[in-house]
Design a protein around this motif. Structure first.
Motif, mmCIF file in Angstrom:
data_model
loop_
_atom_site.group_PDB
_atom_site.id
_atom_site.type_symbol
_atom_site.label_atom_id
_atom_site.label_comp_id
_atom_site.label_asym_id
_atom_site.label_seq_id
_atom_site.Cartn_x
_atom_site.Cartn_y
_atom_site.Cartn_z
ATOM 1 N N ALA A 511 53.913 53.671 45.321
ATOM 2 C CA ALA A 511 53.477 52.358 45.808
ATOM 3 C C ALA A 511 52.989 52.464 47.254
ATOM 4 O O ALA A 511 53.304 53.419 47.968
ATOM 5 N N PRO A 512 52.213 51.492 47.721
ATOM 6 C CA PRO A 512 51.855 51.454 49.145
ATOM 7 C C PRO A 512 53.111 51.351 50.003
ATOM 8 O O PRO A 512 54.155 50.847 49.557
ATOM 9 N N LEU A 513 53.012 51.820 51.227
ATOM 10 C CA LEU A 513 54.129 51.726 52.170
ATOM 11 C C LEU A 513 54.065 50.376 52.880
ATOM 12 O O LEU A 513 53.034 50.030 53.471
ATOM 13 N N ALA A 514 55.150 49.615 52.821
ATOM 14 C CA ALA A 514 55.179 48.279 53.425
ATOM 15 C C ALA A 514 56.242 48.236 54.519
ATOM 16 O O ALA A 514 57.357 48.727 54.352
ATOM 17 N N PHE A 515 55.890 47.656 55.647
ATOM 18 C CA PHE A 515 56.841 47.471 56.743
ATOM 19 C C PHE A 515 56.308 46.396 57.685
ATOM 20 O O PHE A 515 55.152 45.962 57.566
ATOM 21 N N ASN A 516 57.144 45.968 58.604
ATOM 22 C CA ASN A 516 56.746 44.981 59.610
ATOM 23 C C ASN A 516 56.338 45.686 60.894
ATOM 24 O O ASN A 516 57.045 46.581 61.376
ATOM 25 N N ALA A 517 55.203 45.299 61.444
ATOM 26 C CA ALA A 517 54.710 45.912 62.679
ATOM 27 C C ALA A 517 55.676 45.646 63.824
ATOM 28 O O ALA A 517 56.343 44.608 63.882
ATOM 29 N N LEU A 518 55.729 46.575 64.753
ATOM 30 C CA LEU A 518 56.578 46.439 65.931
ATOM 31 C C LEU A 518 56.147 45.259 66.792
ATOM 32 O O LEU A 518 56.979 44.544 67.370
ATOM 33 N N SER A 519 54.848 45.046 66.893
ATOM 34 C CA SER A 519 54.308 43.974 67.727
ATOM 35 C C SER A 519 52.862 43.736 67.334
ATOM 36 O O SER A 519 52.298 44.463 66.506
ATOM 37 N N LEU A 520 52.266 42.707 67.923
ATOM 38 C CA LEU A 520 50.831 42.448 67.799
ATOM 39 C C LEU A 520 50.213 42.624 69.182
ATOM 40 O O LEU A 520 50.816 42.271 70.196
ATOM 41 N N ASP A 521 49.002 43.167 69.210
ATOM 42 C CA ASP A 521 48.340 43.325 70.501
ATOM 43 C C ASP A 521 47.646 42.033 70.912
ATOM 44 O O ASP A 521 47.785 40.990 70.250
ATOM 45 N N ASP A 522 46.904 42.068 71.993
ATOM 46 C CA ASP A 522 46.258 40.865 72.520
ATOM 47 C C ASP A 522 45.343 40.194 71.514
ATOM 48 O O ASP A 522 45.156 38.970 71.551
ATOM 49 N N ALA A 523 44.762 41.008 70.620
ATOM 50 C CA ALA A 523 43.828 40.471 69.623
ATOM 51 C C ALA A 523 44.527 40.098 68.327
ATOM 52 O O ALA A 523 43.859 39.744 67.345
ATOM 53 N N GLY A 524 45.845 40.194 68.295
ATOM 54 C CA GLY A 524 46.585 39.869 67.087
ATOM 55 C C GLY A 524 46.663 41.013 66.095
ATOM 56 O O GLY A 524 47.133 40.836 64.973
ATOM 57 N N LYS A 525 46.223 42.205 66.505
ATOM 58 C CA LYS A 525 46.251 43.362 65.613
ATOM 59 C C LYS A 525 47.640 43.988 65.623
ATOM 60 O O LYS A 525 48.210 44.241 66.686
ATOM 61 N N PRO A 526 48.197 44.289 64.431
ATOM 62 C CA PRO A 526 49.543 44.876 64.386
ATOM 63 C C PRO A 526 49.598 46.276 64.990
ATOM 64 O O PRO A 526 48.672 47.072 64.838
ATOM 65 N N VAL A 527 50.681 46.561 65.703
ATOM 66 C CA VAL A 527 50.961 47.899 66.209
ATOM 67 C C VAL A 527 51.780 48.610 65.132
ATOM 68 O O VAL A 527 52.938 48.242 64.883
ATOM 69 N N PRO A 528 51.212 49.626 64.461
ATOM 70 C CA PRO A 528 51.815 50.178 63.235
ATOM 71 C C PRO A 528 52.938 51.178 63.504
ATOM 72 O O PRO A 528 52.821 52.367 63.203
ATOM 73 N N VAL A 529 54.026 50.697 64.053
ATOM 74 C CA VAL A 529 55.207 51.520 64.317
ATOM 75 C C VAL A 529 56.369 50.938 63.520
ATOM 76 O O VAL A 529 56.681 49.745 63.640
ATOM 77 N N VAL A 530 56.980 51.771 62.660
ATOM 78 C CA VAL A 530 58.176 51.353 61.932
ATOM 79 C C VAL A 530 59.328 51.253 62.938
ATOM 80 O O VAL A 530 59.447 52.090 63.833
ATOM 81 N N HIS A 531 60.185 50.262 62.784
ATOM 82 C CA HIS A 531 61.194 50.000 63.815
ATOM 83 C C HIS A 531 62.479 49.474 63.210
ATOM 84 O O HIS A 531 62.522 49.066 62.026
#
Length: 694
Positions: A511-531
């Protein structure tokens, strides 16, 4: 001149003692155990850490071995410290603590008491040359350790004394910059060791042996320990009990020693929540009261405080003169939303706290206010601060890190959030949890008599806003990585950091890997770090079954697919991030691929809380039970570092091993040997062993 006095003389001089907490009388007849002497030692990496607390003297003596040796003594009184740095030597040398620190009463040249300790130490080096002595606030010594610089006005030259307690030695001493009693540090040679103005030389045996005296004149805190701190339900972990006792005072809980010997809002609130089942009620209320006493006028929670000489330095720099008036820091954003759920846990959910809630809220808080008024002030601020997103739920209306900063929550190093602006934990966990708690308080009627009419009107809006935040904020952080891409990322990062990829790839499945981004940058783009911050959601929220499965899987997969290693749960995994981000999240980064003890405690408590639910399907329950067992195996594997702030790791011979953080020259900082929120396992118990099948 520094005068060394007898213990009896000091007791007589200080018979009046210091004022206790203004928030409560002694808890009960067991309060005499508050001040029982405390002495213990924790050795980690290159550091010997020896702690003593006896009467009005509390000190942490730290001897750092290696090729840049150091002597340091930190004091909870005034968050003060004295330290002596030596020049780099030709080969690493190792300290031995021959006699542990004991109280050594002194007076300064004006006859004022200094609360000092004395110890004897030796080191296998022929010569140590003095580089710099620094006597001031711990904040100043931290900066000197990191940057090699200190304010010129606090530096003092050593004085050679040919008769220092019976032999020649060097003394560094001065008043605090505002004229208050200051600091002293002295070293004297023993067994032929020679101390002069330039340094220390070994005697005929080739080994340096010295007597050390270190002291501070800042006002002592009021110890909290023994039966007045913990109930009989606390675990019998002597190391954790010692560390917690050393960091506990009626005025406040200290975040960690040596580096953070004072109040930190986040550390206090999270430690109170996790230790709550085994803390005495008055100790919980002292902790909450310390947070309330430092609230901003608008209701924000103070992150940290500048006290003692650091306050003197800052007040002078900002034009207020050399005064020691405390200055509170409100730069963080997560702790503002922690007070409500912690207050709910004690005053509404815990039977012991609920029985005392009315009295606690009615207690005076100064300036004509009551504790309940201060809580209402914070609650109203929370509702007002989160109204914009509730009205228009888009990423720009989330709670952002404050302008001009890269830090704003517990990952408070410059790279801790991956340079994101909107933190996952603040927006997906803390805000919804705070609003839900305020809703409960509003429904309970407990705060009907507190705060202003405007405060109470704001609190009435919490329920509606909570629904919007709970429904929409977490979705903004949700990420999926296609299976093939995730597998390639895992394999590449495993090669990069030198760990096996097979267990991680096996956990991925198809299956695809699913997780919650650590944060969003100024443009709302997720920072893809598992935490590891999903642990907060398990402890303070009620995730849907799908979200619960997703979060637990993301954390519990073997590193570098997830966060699990044999020696603990890592707090970050950048395997799915660009190479430049990966470089900032390594095993030498303060919030990188390292283990923080309290994050494991958060997850352990969160798993317990979710397993208490009655609405979970059997598959989810089995997943949580398995996760809890694996987590506790890793917790137990960490062994003696469990009360430390954090630790790193090494991988060799097919297994992970603990590497004390700060022991490597590549580590960006130094770990505390005694950390408040690393003692919280006193309130947590491992799951029962599964029954054997007959």
């Amino acid at each position: 001149m520094i005068r060394f006095t007898s213990a009896l003389a000091l007791v007589v001089a200080l018979a009046g003692g210091v004022a206790g907490s203004a928030q409560r009388p002694p808890i009960d007849s067991r309060a005499e155990h508050d001040t029982a002497p405390l002495a213990f030692r924790i050795d980690e990496g290159r550091n010997i850490n020896a702690f003593v607390r006896d009467g009005q003297t509390a000190a942490h003596l730290l001897l750092r071995s290696g090729d840049v040796p150091r002597i340091l003594s930190a004091f909870p009184a005034g968050n003060s410290a004295v330290g002596l740095w030596f020049d780099k030597i030709g080969r690493p040398a190792t300290w031995t603590l021959d006699t542990p620190p004991t109280p050594s009463p002194m007076t300064d040249a004006k006859g004022r008491p200094l609360h000092a300790v004395q110890a004897i130490a030796s080191i296998d080096a022929p010569v140590l040359r003095f580089r710099q002595a620094v006597l001031s606030s711990i904040r100043v010594l931290r900066d000197y350790e990191a940057l090699g610089k200190a304010p010129a006005e606090i530096l003092v030259k050593g004085r050679y004394d040919p008769d220092l307690r019976g032999g020649p030695g060097m003394v560094w001493a001065r008043d605090r910059l505002d004229g208050a009693p200051g600091y002293v540090l002295s070293v004297r040679g023993l067994d032929g060791t020679v101390v002069d103005k330039d340094g220390i030389r070994a005697g005929k045996g080739g080994r340096i042996r010295i007597a050390i005296v270190a002291g501070s004149g800042d006002t002592p805190l009021t110890p909290l320990g023994g039966d007045a701190l913990l109930t009989a339900d606390a675990r019998a972990d002597r190391r954790a009990r010692n560390a917690l006792s050393y960091l506990s005072y009626k005025e406040k809980f200290l975040a960690g020693s040596w580096r953070f010997d004072t109040y930190f809002g986040r550390d206090t609130l999270m430690s109170l929540r996790l230790l709550m089942p085994v803390l005495q009620p008055a100790a919980v209320e002292d902790g909450i009261g310390a947070v309330l006493a430092r609230l901003a006028g608008n209701g924000e929670v103070a992150h940290e405080e500048d006290i003692g000489e650091f306050a003197v330095l800052r007040n002078a720099k900002e034009g207020r003169g050399r005064i020691a008036t405390p200055i509170y820091d409100y730069a963080m954003v997560d702790d503002d939303f922690m007070l409500a759920p912690v207050a709910r846990a004690w005053l509404l959910d815990a039977p012991r706290g609920r029985a005392r809630a009315a009295a606690f809220l009615a207690a005076p808080a100064g300036k004509g206010l009551r504790q309940g008024d201060l809580i209402a002030r914070n609650f109203a601020w929370v509702v007002d601060r989160t109204a914009a997103f509730a009205s228009q739920p888009e990423y720009k209306a989330l709670v952002a890190i404050k302008a001009g900063r890269l830090t704003g929550q517990w990952r408070d190093s410059e790279e801790g959030l991956g340079r994101g602006r909107y933190a996952y934990d603040v927006n997906a966990v803390w805000v919804p949890a705070a609003l839900a708690a305020i809703e409960r308080f509003a429904a309970s009627g407990l705060l009907d008599r507190y705060g202003t009419p405007e405060d109470r009107a704001a609190m009435a809006k919490a329920a509606t806003q909570a629904q919007v935040w709970q429904r929409t904020a977490p979705r903004l952080f949700a990420m999926t990585v296609p299976n093939a891409e995730a597998a390639a990322d895992i394999a590449a990062y495993a090669r990069k950091v030198g760990v096996p990829s097979a267990p991680a790839l096996a956990s991925l499945g198809t299956a695809p890997l699913a997780f919650n981004a650590l944060s969003l940058d100024d443009a709302g783009k997720p920072v893809p770090v598992v935490h590891s911050d999903d642990g907060f959601a398990l402890l303070f929220g009620t995730p849907s079954v799908a979200d619960l499965d997703r979060s637990v899987d993301a954390m519990m997969r073997p590193f570098p697919a997830g966060l699990m290693t044999d020696i603990g749960l890592l707090v970050a995994n950048p395997a799915f991030a660009p190479a430049d981000v990966q470089g900032r999240f390594g095993a030498t980064a303060y919030h990188g691929t390292v283990v923080w003890s309290w994050q494991q405690a958060i997850l352990a408590a969160g798993l317990d809380r979710q397993l208490a639910r009655r609405d979970l399907p059997s598959a989810t329950r089995a997943r949580l039970v398995s996760a809890r067992a694996r987590l506790w195996r890793a917790i137990d594997a960490a062994g003696e570092v469990r009360t430390s702030e954090l630790w790193s790791w090494a991988y060799a011979n097919g297994r992970y091993t603990v590497a004390p953080f700060g022991a490597s020259s590549a580590d960006v900082d130094e770990s505390n040997a005694a950390q408040l929120w690393s003692t919280v396992f006193l309130a947590l118990r491992p799951p029962p062993a599964p029954r054997s099948q007959k």
